[in-house]
Design an enzyme around this catalytic site. Structure first.
Site, PDB file in Angstrom:
ATOM      1  N   PRO A   9      32.290  33.766   8.671  1.00 27.71           N
ATOM      2  CA  PRO A   9      31.767  32.959   7.581  1.00 27.71           C
ATOM      3  C   PRO A   9      30.371  32.383   7.828  1.00 27.71           C
ATOM      4  CG  PRO A   9      34.035  32.376   8.009  1.00 27.71           C
ATOM      5  CD  PRO A   9      33.643  33.370   9.066  1.00 27.71           C
ATOM      6  N   ASN A  10      29.575  32.447   6.786  1.00 24.81           N
ATOM      7  CA  ASN A  10      28.225  31.850   6.715  1.00 24.81           C
ATOM      8  C   ASN A  10      27.157  32.608   7.512  1.00 24.81           C
ATOM      9  OD1 ASN A  10      28.976  29.567   5.042  1.00 24.81           O
ATOM     10  ND2 ASN A  10      30.102  28.855   6.828  1.00 24.81           N
ATOM     11  N   ARG A  17      19.753  29.543   7.494  1.00 19.16           N
ATOM     12  CA  ARG A  17      20.723  28.518   7.833  1.00 19.16           C
ATOM     13  C   ARG A  17      20.415  27.876   9.190  1.00 19.16           C
ATOM     14  NH1 ARG A  17      26.463  30.024  10.268  1.00 19.16           N
ATOM     15  NH2 ARG A  17      27.310  27.935  10.256  1.00 19.16           N
ATOM     16  N   TYR A  22      20.366  28.604  15.022  1.00 16.92           N
ATOM     17  CA  TYR A  22      20.717  30.025  14.851  1.00 16.92           C
ATOM     18  C   TYR A  22      19.516  30.960  14.819  1.00 16.92           C
ATOM     19  CZ  TYR A  22      25.068  27.667  13.683  1.00 16.92           C
ATOM     20  OH  TYR A  22      26.181  26.867  13.742  1.00 16.92           O
ATOM     21  N   ASN A  73      31.200  37.685  16.245  1.00 17.32           N
ATOM     22  CA  ASN A  73      30.815  36.286  16.127  1.00 17.32           C
ATOM     23  C   ASN A  73      31.689  35.730  15.008  1.00 17.32           C
ATOM     24  OD1 ASN A  73      29.795  33.781  15.632  1.00 17.32           O
ATOM     25  ND2 ASN A  73      27.632  34.412  15.684  1.00 17.32           N
ATOM     26  N   ALA A  76      32.678  29.735  12.245  1.00 17.86           N
ATOM     27  CA  ALA A  76      33.567  28.575  12.425  1.00 17.86           C
ATOM     28  C   ALA A  76      35.018  28.981  12.673  1.00 17.86           C
ATOM     29  CB  ALA A  76      33.464  27.655  11.212  1.00 17.86           C
ATOM     30  N   GLU A  97      33.131  38.078  22.501  1.00 19.66           N
ATOM     31  CA  GLU A  97      32.795  37.030  21.521  1.00 19.66           C
ATOM     32  C   GLU A  97      31.332  36.634  21.726  1.00 19.66           C
ATOM     33  OE1 GLU A  97      35.567  33.728  21.517  1.00 19.66           O
ATOM     34  OE2 GLU A  97      33.996  32.345  20.905  1.00 19.66           O
ATOM     35  N   HIS A  99      28.062  34.126  20.342  1.00 24.30           N
ATOM     36  CA  HIS A  99      27.549  33.016  19.530  1.00 24.30           C
ATOM     37  C   HIS A  99      26.044  32.939  19.685  1.00 24.30           C
ATOM     38  CE1 HIS A  99      31.483  31.612  18.534  1.00 24.30           C
ATOM     39  NE2 HIS A  99      31.828  31.774  19.795  1.00 24.30           N
ATOM     40  N   ARG A 106      27.253  21.506  21.849  1.00 25.18           N
ATOM     41  CA  ARG A 106      27.203  20.971  20.485  1.00 25.18           C
ATOM     42  C   ARG A 106      28.366  20.012  20.231  1.00 25.18           C
ATOM     43  NH1 ARG A 106      26.083  25.618  16.338  1.00 25.18           N
ATOM     44  NH2 ARG A 106      25.613  23.778  15.075  1.00 25.18           N
TER      45      ARG A 106
END
Ligand code: DQA
Length: 148
Positions: A9-10, A17, A22, A73, A76, A97, A99, A106
């Site tokens: 998502p996103n 964004r 990012y 990735n 969320a 995985e 990111h 964070r």
């Protein structure tokens, strides 16, 4: 050899964004660099992005049998996506995985991944370069190479 490159998502909004976390590259930019690297490595890639966990689960159910590995990735979904975790686990494929940001530096809620325990490993904090490293390592692992 085909590797699935999955984004959650996103991540379709990369480039616009929260660029401080990012980076400024779009998902299309990242995919282009990955395709170049895949050409060098002699492997095929299949890309998928969705804002819906169910669509990602369906994609993995359909595509895992014809793939050798998954780079994901989860966005969320990293932090709570248990049906995604089950689908990844059921794929029986090696998973890395990725990111863009360092999730451990964070907010507290981002510092837990429900996906990481079923992965070969996790790369984070190096923006788009993490995807390229993940591809290189995935292919190397699948070929049984020893970098020593
Ligand atoms: C992310 C980190 C997640 O916490 C966040 O929800 C994202 C992007 C990253 O690439 O750093 O969407 O997965």
């Amino acid at each position: 050899m085909k590797i699935l490159i999955v984004n959650g998502p996103n991540l379709n909004l990369l480039g616009k964004r929260d660029t401080s976390h990012y980076g400024s590259k779009t998902l299309a930019d990242i995919q282009m660099v990955l395709l170049r690297k895949a050409g060098d490595l002699g492997v095929e890639l299949e890309f998928f992005q969705s804002n819906s966990e169910g669509e990602i689960v369906s994609f993995l159910q359909q595509k895992s049998t014809s793939a050798s590995g998954i780079i994901i990735n989860p966005g969320a979904l990293t932090h709570y996506g248990l049906s995604l975790r089950d689908a990844l686990c059921d794929s029986d494929l090696p998973i890395i995985e990725v990111h863009l940001s360092n999730i451990y530096s964070r907010e507290e809620w981002r510092q837990k991944s429900v996906i990481a325990p079923i992965c070969k490993g996790q790369i984070g904090g190096f923006s788009h370069k993490g995807y390229i490293c993940a591809l290189e390592i995935m292919v190397s692992e699948l070929k049984g190479e020893d970098w020593g």
